[in-house]
Design a protein around this motif. Structure first.
Motif, PDB file in Angstrom:
ATOM      1  N   ILE A  75       0.835  -1.206   0.000  1.00  0.00           N
ATOM      2  CA  ILE A  75       0.000   0.000   0.000  1.00  0.00           C
ATOM      3  C   ILE A  75       0.864   1.249   0.000  1.00  0.00           C
ATOM      4  CG2 ILE A  75      -1.628   1.353   1.376  1.00  0.00           C
ATOM      5  CD1 ILE A  75      -2.775  -1.410   2.326  1.00  0.00           C
ATOM      6  N   THR A  76       1.906   1.248   0.827  1.00  0.00           N
ATOM      7  CA  THR A  76       2.815   2.385   0.868  1.00  0.00           C
ATOM      8  C   THR A  76       3.464   2.622  -0.484  1.00  0.00           C
ATOM      9  OG1 THR A  76       3.297   1.954   3.205  1.00  0.00           O
ATOM     10  CG2 THR A  76       4.851   3.355   2.013  1.00  0.00           C
ATOM     11  N   ALA A  77       3.922   1.552  -1.131  1.00  0.00           N
ATOM     12  CA  ALA A  77       4.572   1.665  -2.440  1.00  0.00           C
ATOM     13  C   ALA A  77       3.595   2.183  -3.489  1.00  0.00           C
ATOM     14  CB  ALA A  77       5.145   0.316  -2.864  1.00  0.00           C
ATOM     15  N   ILE A  78       2.355   1.716  -3.454  1.00  0.00           N
ATOM     16  CA  ILE A  78       1.341   2.163  -4.419  1.00  0.00           C
ATOM     17  C   ILE A  78       1.078   3.653  -4.246  1.00  0.00           C
ATOM     18  CG2 ILE A  78      -1.124   2.015  -5.007  1.00  0.00           C
ATOM     19  CD1 ILE A  78      -0.898  -1.019  -4.256  1.00  0.00           C
ATOM     20  N   TYR A  79       0.888   4.089  -3.009  1.00  0.00           N
ATOM     21  CA  TYR A  79       0.598   5.501  -2.736  1.00  0.00           C
ATOM     22  C   TYR A  79       1.763   6.390  -3.171  1.00  0.00           C
ATOM     23  CZ  TYR A  79      -1.043   9.613  -0.196  1.00  0.00           C
ATOM     24  OH  TYR A  79      -1.478  10.872   0.129  1.00  0.00           O
ATOM     25  N   GLN A  80       2.971   5.984  -2.849  1.00  0.00           N
ATOM     26  CA  GLN A  80       4.138   6.786  -3.189  1.00  0.00           C
ATOM     27  C   GLN A  80       4.355   6.849  -4.693  1.00  0.00           C
ATOM     28  OE1 GLN A  80       7.205   4.940  -0.802  1.00  0.00           O
ATOM     29  NE2 GLN A  80       6.815   6.290   0.937  1.00  0.00           N
ATOM     30  N   ARG A  81       4.147   5.728  -5.391  1.00  0.00           N
ATOM     31  CA  ARG A  81       4.305   5.736  -6.843  1.00  0.00           C
ATOM     32  C   ARG A  81       3.289   6.663  -7.494  1.00  0.00           C
ATOM     33  NH1 ARG A  81       2.493   0.498  -9.208  1.00  0.00           N
ATOM     34  NH2 ARG A  81       0.529   1.644  -9.325  1.00  0.00           N
ATOM     35  N   GLN A  82       2.055   6.619  -7.021  1.00  0.00           N
ATOM     36  CA  GLN A  82       1.027   7.500  -7.572  1.00  0.00           C
ATOM     37  C   GLN A  82       1.409   8.967  -7.379  1.00  0.00           C
ATOM     38  OE1 GLN A  82      -3.798   8.066  -7.264  1.00  0.00           O
ATOM     39  NE2 GLN A  82      -2.662   7.775  -5.387  1.00  0.00           N
ATOM     40  N   ALA A  83       1.882   9.313  -6.189  1.00  0.00           N
ATOM     41  CA  ALA A  83       2.286  10.694  -5.919  1.00  0.00           C
ATOM     42  C   ALA A  83       3.425  11.119  -6.836  1.00  0.00           C
ATOM     43  CB  ALA A  83       2.694  10.844  -4.456  1.00  0.00           C
ATOM     44  N   GLU A  84       4.409  10.252  -7.003  1.00  0.00           N
ATOM     45  CA  GLU A  84       5.550  10.575  -7.853  1.00  0.00           C
ATOM     46  C   GLU A  84       5.114  10.784  -9.308  1.00  0.00           C
ATOM     47  OE1 GLU A  84       8.691  11.140  -7.106  1.00  0.00           O
ATOM     48  OE2 GLU A  84       8.481  10.768  -4.959  1.00  0.00           O
TER      49      GLU A  84
END
Length: 230
Positions: A12-21
């Protein structure tokens, strides 16, 4: 009772961070295109437009998205609240909070790296119709980038939910970043499609609704009024 496991917190953390980037990269590409047009054409409405985008991005939208994140952070659906709800233990709750803190840091970094305002001599503008076509294409590409980032994030969340339906409870919070950006910039596309009306009469577009757990806001782009088109 919602049960989300440690490895799912990581995903979940990786998904959220990738979307933000991916979203911030779309804004950076768009802003580079607008500032290039502004500097090349020396056209005051384009210069003003670029600086309104700068202000909107750095102040209004940044504040809104961070408030939405902390609404999630302090809700019963935060990762650490979910860990606590199933009595996963102090260590698991601390790790879940660390994941949320990492997402918050990612969001703050996203806006620290954003655009800067520009200053251009507009006393001798040189602009052609094709320049507005370039602007419209850049704007459409930007919104496409937001929507793609959001669709990819939600596809990943749905795939996780297929394995563990408890993940569905955080889907709305994850999608808020991409949806907020896409909806705000989509309002600008509508203005372009209406004949670049923001150059003629000004714009006050509002984000009326963010789907699911996102909330309506009073964010708008204050273009001013009575700006001549040509």
């Amino acid at each position: 009772m919602a049960i989300i496991r440690e490895n799912e917190f990581n995903r979940i953390t990786a998904i959220y961070q990738r979307q933000a980037e991916e979203c911030v990269r779309s804004v950076e590409i768009f802003y580079d295109s607008v500032t290039d047009l502004a500097r090349r054409t020396c056209y005051a409405p384009l210069v003003n437009f670029a600086n309104q985008i700068y202000k909107f991005y750095k102040e209004d939208l940044s504040g809104h998205l961070q408030r939405e994140f902390f609404r999630w952070y302090n809700s019963e659906y935060s990762l650490h609240a979910l860990a606590r709800s199933i009595a996963a233990g102090n260590a698991a709750e601390c790790r879940a909070r660390e994941h949320m803190d990492a997402m918050g840091d990612c969001l703050r970094q996203m806006f620290r790296r954003g655009p800067v305002s520009i200053s251009v001599d507009t006393s001798e503008p040189q602009i052609q119709d094709g320049d507005f076509d370039s602007f419209s294409a850049a704007l459409s590409d930007c919104v496409y980038g937001f929507r793609r980032a959001n669709e990819e994030a939600m596809a990943d969340i749905r795939a996780m939910a297929d394995e563990n339906n408890a993940v569905e409870c955080i889907a709305g919070f994850v999608r808020t970043t991409g949806v907020s950006l896409a909806d705000s910039f989509q309002a600008m596309i509508r203005e372009v499609e209406d004949g670049l009306g923001f150059f003629r009469s000004g714009v006050s577009r509002t984000l009326n609704h963010i789907p699911e757990t996102g909330r309506g806001t009073d964010l708008h782009l204050p273009w001013g009024s009575g700006i001549p088109f040509l």
